[in-house]
Structure formats: structure tokens, C-alpha cells
Design an enzyme around this catalytic site. Structure first.
Site, mmCIF file in Angstrom:
data_model
loop_
_atom_site.group_PDB
_atom_site.id
_atom_site.type_symbol
_atom_site.label_atom_id
_atom_site.label_comp_id
_atom_site.label_asym_id
_atom_site.label_seq_id
_atom_site.Cartn_x
_atom_site.Cartn_y
_atom_site.Cartn_z
ATOM 1 N N TYR A 146 -19.752 41.898 -4.303
ATOM 2 C CA TYR A 146 -20.206 43.263 -4.112
ATOM 3 C C TYR A 146 -21.720 43.318 -3.922
ATOM 4 O O TYR A 146 -22.483 42.616 -4.589
ATOM 5 C CB TYR A 146 -19.825 44.141 -5.318
ATOM 6 N N GLU B 234 -30.645 56.873 -6.641
ATOM 7 C CA GLU B 234 -30.317 55.756 -5.753
ATOM 8 C C GLU B 234 -30.581 56.163 -4.307
ATOM 9 O O GLU B 234 -30.306 57.299 -3.909
ATOM 10 C CB GLU B 234 -28.851 55.366 -5.922
ATOM 11 N N ARG C 47 -24.364 58.777 -13.885
ATOM 12 C CA ARG C 47 -24.569 58.572 -12.450
ATOM 13 C C ARG C 47 -23.674 59.445 -11.569
ATOM 14 O O ARG C 47 -23.556 59.222 -10.367
ATOM 15 C CB ARG C 47 -24.353 57.100 -12.100
ATOM 16 N N GLU D 205 -20.570 56.869 -11.276
ATOM 17 C CA GLU D 205 -20.538 57.259 -9.871
ATOM 18 C C GLU D 205 -19.146 57.687 -9.418
ATOM 19 O O GLU D 205 -19.011 58.421 -8.436
ATOM 20 C CB GLU D 205 -21.066 56.137 -8.976
ATOM 21 N N ASP E 296 -26.059 46.216 -10.547
ATOM 22 C CA ASP E 296 -24.743 46.861 -10.532
ATOM 23 C C ASP E 296 -23.654 45.818 -10.760
ATOM 24 O O ASP E 296 -23.476 44.911 -9.948
ATOM 25 C CB ASP E 296 -24.527 47.558 -9.186
ATOM 26 N N HIS F 143 -20.449 46.762 -11.093
ATOM 27 C CA HIS F 143 -19.356 47.347 -10.316
ATOM 28 C C HIS F 143 -18.006 47.203 -11.012
ATOM 29 O O HIS F 143 -17.006 46.853 -10.393
ATOM 30 C CB HIS F 143 -19.313 46.767 -8.896
ATOM 31 N N GLU G 104 -25.471 48.787 -14.386
ATOM 32 C CA GLU G 104 -24.616 49.890 -13.952
ATOM 33 C C GLU G 104 -23.148 49.482 -13.953
ATOM 34 O O GLU G 104 -22.815 48.362 -13.568
ATOM 35 C CB GLU G 104 -25.060 50.306 -12.542
ATOM 36 N N ARG H 259 -32.943 47.449 -6.972
ATOM 37 C CA ARG H 259 -31.713 46.852 -7.480
ATOM 38 C C ARG H 259 -31.540 45.479 -6.858
ATOM 39 O O ARG H 259 -31.662 45.329 -5.635
ATOM 40 C CB ARG H 259 -30.510 47.737 -7.118
ATOM 41 N N TRP I 46 -12.634 46.131 -8.179
ATOM 42 C CA TRP I 46 -13.588 45.861 -7.115
ATOM 43 C C TRP I 46 -14.948 46.484 -7.446
ATOM 44 O O TRP I 46 -15.978 45.898 -7.212
ATOM 45 C CB TRP I 46 -13.101 46.416 -5.769
#
Length: 403
Positions: free
Chosen positions: A160, A340, A284, A263, A211, A213, A237, A148, A403
Site C-alpha cells: 500500500y 492530508e 480522520r 478515514e 499509514d 492501512h 494511521e 508521510r 487491504w
């Protein structure tokens, strides 16, 4: 039948906070479950100690499905991250016990191995593109087949996935939430450049991931996916928040870049429309946040019917207990894709000795009975809980953002 005689919550902080449930039986066998909820750890610890543990004493430890249904339906207030993390801890500990009684690793109880090992991806990051690529090269040298890429964004002080120089990346980093500024326009200019350089530096035989995020609107995410198509990412992601699952329909209409999300999901219902309409390619959700091995298996079976594969979250906010459970799950389910991996600190590994191992880009849970993870309680007691929050994001005009 093995009866549950005791259950205890263990909170420790070997560099970061972990919540572990230890369930003991009258046969002298115990099992471990992870209950860590990053930034809200004590909420789950209380839920377990004050509300769940009294309901476990005297129950048959073999009746995993019955206990799961009892804790889920019996609470009346269903779902939510605190409830589902607590249920996950119980469920995972019971699978650990069942494996130890049977003398088999958990993956054998789940139907046996579907593959030789679980491909994992590592995190490469840096303050700029060149630093990120240097880190990516190190991962490839270590044997990773998938990496990643996260890089600092020009004009932003922090973003992030990028560690402070010379330190490990750990987002929950302060006694009160830190605040950072975000600019979508600056990010959308920099991300394609990162992957153009990444393909040039790393070639086409390394899987590249990214990602977002949750920081983009659906149409912004669609633009990013389209811009990244030439670089053939494994996935992007969390492109946009998924409370409104139909958001992903708009992204899907505009790009063929594969999409991963989940996630922060805590049940199959969080992904129902996403999976049924094939709006994502990878789910995820992870063992600790989605109700344990029992419920995650149900989610994976549902996903498999719609050509969606698993790619479980595996950051350091999951303890080695959860990583082991994720690997047993990943080794067994037919629609696994990737796991991951953010390696834990030496301090954490010492508190949680484990059988899982990494080699040639793959991880294997090992063949010890149960999960293959233990906890050194004496050592764990030396690391006291430290309150730590995840950051808060604001746009440059001061608006609170994702975030």
C-alpha cells in the site's frame, strides 16, 4: 427563502471517478457536493438520483440542519457509507448555496478562521527506502512541513502507498480487483528502518507520518508503535481495523506513538468509544464519508472535549469539491491539526476549477463565496465513467487480509 428547484448527479472520470451533486434554487444559485465513494461510486449515484433528489424539490435550501435530519432519520436505515456519502453531498451543496447567498466563504459561516491556514502533509513513497527519502526531500523543497513516508517492503512485490515506478499512486486501478500478497513479519522488520533513515535524512523539523492501512492486529500495532517511538512520529494511521473500538486500548497500553484513525468512518458513533476513552489522538473522518460539514462539525466538537484533534483524509478519491469543504472546515474548527493532501491531476483541476491554494506547507480555501469550487459540465461530460476497484490483500498462505 431559496427553494430547491432541481438537483442532478454528475459522474465524471478525469483520470479517476468522481460523483458530484448539483443543487439548483429558484434564485438562480446552485451548490455542489461531493458524493464519491471509491470503488462503489454508482451505488451512491443511484441512491441520490433514485431516492434523495425527489425528496429535495421544493425544500428551503437554507434549512440545512432540517434537511440533514430528514435524510438521516427519514431513511429508517441509518448510517453506512452509501447513505452518509449521499447525505454529505446534499449537506455540502447546501452550505455552498448558503455561502453564495450570504456573499461569504463557508468558513466564515462556521465561525470564522481559527488559524491562518491548514497545515497539510504530502505523500512520499518509493520502491525502497532511498527512493522514498528522495521523494520526501522533494516534498520538503516544495514547502511541505509534514510528509508521510511509505516504502516498498523487501520480499513483497507490492504494498500500500507505493506507486508503480514513474506513475502517480492511484489504488483503484483495475476493472476487477487486483490481488497482492502481504507479510506482517516482513513489514514489521522494514518500517522502523524506514523512519530511522528518515530522521537521519530529513532531521527533526519535519513532521513524519505513516499509514499502516489496517493491516496489523492490536498487539502487532502496539509493537510497531513502540519500535517507532525513538523517531517521534506525528502519527501512525489506521494501525488496526476499528470495528472493535476497544482494540485501540491494547495499543494505547504499550506505546506513546500518537494514533490516528477514521478515514472509513461514516458517523460519530464509529468513533464514540475511541474518543470518550481517549484511545486515539486524531480523528480522520472526512466530509464526504461522514455526512457532510454539518455532521463532521458535530464529531469535531465531541472530539475537542476529549483532546482529540482532526486530521481529515484527503486522498485523490475526494474531489476538489470535498477538498474545499475540508479546508473550510479545517480553517474554522479549533481542534484542527493537519489535512492530508494528494494533489489532483491537471485534468481533474480543469473539470473542477477552485479557489483553494497551497503555500509554505499550508492550504487556504480562499475567500470566494460558498466553497469556491465550480464544475465545468461540458468538460466533465467528455470523461466517461470507468469501473475501477480497490485491491484485495492476501497473506502469503492465501488468506484474505485487510487491504
Amino acid at each position: 427563502m431559496p427553494r430547491i428547484t432541481a438537483a442532478r448527479v454528475i459522474v465524471t472520470c478525469p483520470g479517476r471517478n468522481f460523483v458530484t451533486l448539483k443543487i439548483e434554487t429558484d434564485e438562480g444559485i446552485y451548490g455542489l457536493g461531493d458524493a464519491t465513494l471509491n470503488g462503489r461510486e454508482l451505488a451512491v449515484a443511484s441512491y441520490l438520483a433514485d431516492h434523495v433528489v425527489p425528496c429535495l424539490i421544493g425544500r428551503d435550501a437554507h434549512r440545512i440542519e432540517d434537511v440533514w435530519q430528514y435524510l438521516y432519520k427519514g431513511a429508517y436505515w441509518r448510517r453506512g457509507p452509501v447513505t452518509m456519502a449521499a447525505i454529505a453531498a446534499v449537506d455540502t451543496a447546501l452550505w455552498d448555496i448558503k455561502g453564495k447567498i450570504a456573499g461569504l466563504p463557508v468558513y466564515q459561516l462556521l465561525g470564522g478562521a481559527s488559524r491562518d491556514g491548514c497545515m497539510v502533509y504530502g505523500h512520499a513513497n518509493g520502491r525502497d527506502i532511498e527512493e522514498t527519502l528522495d521523494d520526501a526531500r522533494r516534498h520538503v523543497e516544495q514547502g511541505y512541513k509534514a510528509v508521510r513516508l511509505q516504502s516498498g517492503v523487501p520480499g513483497l512485490a507490492a504494498t500500500y502507498g507505493v506507486a508503480k515506478h514513474g506513475k502517480r499512486y492511484e489504488p483503484a486501478d483495475a476493472d476487477l480487483p487486483t490481488e497482492s500478497l502481504w507479510s506482517t513479519s516482513k513489514y514489521l522488520r522494514s518500517a522502523p528502518a524506514l523512519f530511522e533513515a528518515g530522521r537521519e535524512a530529513l532531521g527533526w523539523d519535519v513532521h513524519l507520518l505513516h499509514d499502516v492501512h489496517h493491516r496489523l492486529t492490536p498487539i502487532e500495532a502496539a509493537r510497531l508503535g513502540k519500535d517507532l517511538e525513538p523517531y517521534r512520529l506525528f502519527w501512525i494511521e489506521d494501525a488496526t481495523p476499528a470495528e472493535n473500538q476497544a482494540n485501540f486500548r491494547l495499543i494505547r497500553q504499550h506505546t506513546t506513538t500518537p494514533l490516528a484513525v477514521g478515514e472509513i468512518f461514516n458517523s460519530v458513533w464509529d468513533a464514540k468509544q475511541l474518543i470518550e476513552e481517549q484511545l486515539i489522538d486524531y480523528i480522520r473522518a472526512t466530509v464526504v464519508h461522514a455526512g457532510g460539514i454539518t455532521h463532521l462539525n458535530r464529531l469535531a466538537s465531541f472530539a475537542a472535549m476529549h483532546n482529540v484533534r482532526t486530521g481529515c483524509h484527503g486522498a485523490t478519491d475526494l474531489s476538489p469539491v470535498c477538498m474545499a469543504a475540508a479546508l473550510h472546515f479545517g480553517l474554522s474548527v479549533p481542534n484542527f491539526s493537519i489535512q492530508e493532501l494528494m494533489p489532483h491531476t491537471a485534468e481533474t483541476d480543469a473539470v473542477f476549477p477552485h479557489a483553494y491554494r497551497f503555500a509554505d506547507g499550508l492550504m487556504h480555501p480562499g475567500d470566494a463565496p460558498g466553497l469556491g469550487v465550480d464544475i465545468d459540465e461540458a468538460l466533465a461530460a467528455k470523461y466517461e465513467y470507468k469501473r475501477a476497484y480497490l485491491p484485495v490483500n492476501r497473506l502469503e498462505d492465501g488468506t484474505v487480509w485487510d487491504w
